[in-house]
Design a protein around this motif. Sequence first.
Motif, mmCIF file in Angstrom:
data_model
loop_
_atom_site.group_PDB
_atom_site.id
_atom_site.type_symbol
_atom_site.label_atom_id
_atom_site.label_comp_id
_atom_site.label_asym_id
_atom_site.label_seq_id
_atom_site.Cartn_x
_atom_site.Cartn_y
_atom_site.Cartn_z
ATOM 1 N N MET A 1 33.948 49.060 37.432
ATOM 2 C CA MET A 1 34.626 49.496 36.216
ATOM 3 C C MET A 1 35.664 50.539 36.588
ATOM 4 O O MET A 1 35.506 51.280 37.534
ATOM 5 C CB MET A 1 33.613 50.058 35.225
ATOM 6 C CG MET A 1 34.255 50.515 33.924
ATOM 7 S SD MET A 1 33.112 51.137 32.688
ATOM 8 C CE MET A 1 32.574 49.590 32.000
ATOM 9 N N GLY A 2 36.714 50.610 35.815
ATOM 10 C CA GLY A 2 37.794 51.561 36.045
ATOM 11 C C GLY A 2 37.516 52.919 35.432
ATOM 12 O O GLY A 2 36.369 53.320 35.239
ATOM 13 N N TYR A 3 38.555 53.612 35.099
ATOM 14 C CA TYR A 3 38.495 54.957 34.537
ATOM 15 C C TYR A 3 38.097 54.865 33.069
ATOM 16 O O TYR A 3 38.754 54.193 32.276
ATOM 17 C CB TYR A 3 39.870 55.599 34.697
ATOM 18 C CG TYR A 3 39.888 57.106 34.622
ATOM 19 C CD1 TYR A 3 39.333 57.878 35.623
ATOM 20 C CD2 TYR A 3 40.489 57.744 33.553
ATOM 21 C CE1 TYR A 3 39.380 59.258 35.572
ATOM 22 C CE2 TYR A 3 40.542 59.120 33.488
ATOM 23 C CZ TYR A 3 39.979 59.873 34.503
ATOM 24 O OH TYR A 3 40.031 61.234 34.437
ATOM 25 N N THR A 4 37.028 55.555 32.684
ATOM 26 C CA THR A 4 36.498 55.449 31.329
ATOM 27 C C THR A 4 36.852 56.666 30.478
ATOM 28 O O THR A 4 37.314 57.693 30.989
ATOM 29 C CB THR A 4 34.960 55.311 31.356
ATOM 30 O OG1 THR A 4 34.401 56.526 31.880
ATOM 31 C CG2 THR A 4 34.509 54.130 32.191
ATOM 32 N N VAL A 5 36.589 56.541 29.186
ATOM 33 C CA VAL A 5 36.780 57.660 28.255
ATOM 34 C C VAL A 5 35.930 58.844 28.718
ATOM 35 O O VAL A 5 36.386 59.989 28.753
ATOM 36 C CB VAL A 5 36.405 57.245 26.821
ATOM 37 C CG1 VAL A 5 36.450 58.436 25.878
ATOM 38 C CG2 VAL A 5 37.302 56.128 26.332
ATOM 39 N N LYS A 6 34.706 58.577 29.114
ATOM 40 C CA LYS A 6 33.816 59.637 29.595
ATOM 41 C C LYS A 6 34.400 60.319 30.823
ATOM 42 O O LYS A 6 34.360 61.549 30.934
ATOM 43 C CB LYS A 6 32.443 59.057 29.920
ATOM 44 C CG LYS A 6 31.429 60.082 30.344
ATOM 45 C CD LYS A 6 30.078 59.442 30.578
ATOM 46 C CE LYS A 6 29.050 60.466 30.979
ATOM 47 N NZ LYS A 6 27.735 59.874 31.214
ATOM 48 N N ASP A 7 34.942 59.541 31.760
ATOM 49 C CA ASP A 7 35.570 60.114 32.954
ATOM 50 C C ASP A 7 36.691 61.081 32.566
ATOM 51 O O ASP A 7 36.804 62.170 33.126
ATOM 52 C CB ASP A 7 36.165 59.018 33.852
ATOM 53 C CG ASP A 7 35.132 58.112 34.473
ATOM 54 O OD1 ASP A 7 33.985 58.548 34.682
ATOM 55 O OD2 ASP A 7 35.482 56.937 34.751
ATOM 56 N N LEU A 8 37.516 60.670 31.616
ATOM 57 C CA LEU A 8 38.633 61.509 31.176
ATOM 58 C C LEU A 8 38.134 62.800 30.536
ATOM 59 O O LEU A 8 38.613 63.891 30.850
ATOM 60 C CB LEU A 8 39.526 60.747 30.195
ATOM 61 C CG LEU A 8 40.725 61.520 29.658
ATOM 62 C CD1 LEU A 8 41.658 61.954 30.783
ATOM 63 C CD2 LEU A 8 41.474 60.688 28.635
ATOM 64 N N LEU A 9 37.152 62.706 29.657
ATOM 65 C CA LEU A 9 36.619 63.903 29.002
ATOM 66 C C LEU A 9 35.990 64.860 30.000
ATOM 67 O O LEU A 9 36.150 66.077 29.899
ATOM 68 C CB LEU A 9 35.592 63.509 27.940
ATOM 69 C CG LEU A 9 36.145 62.825 26.698
ATOM 70 C CD1 LEU A 9 35.014 62.274 25.858
ATOM 71 C CD2 LEU A 9 37.005 63.778 25.897
#
Length: 48
Positions: A1-9
Amino acid sequence: MGYTVKDLLESNKFPEMQLINDDSGIDREIKGVRIIEVADMEKFLGGG
């Protein structure tokens, strides 16, 4: 999987960024972005 919303937060790249919805989509991959700047955005989100 790529960059997620959780990763960004969790990255803290934008410390004032807030999630304004529930976290049901927090593991979704970010595939694009849209940036909107409006002085009184609250009235469009139902908060004002």
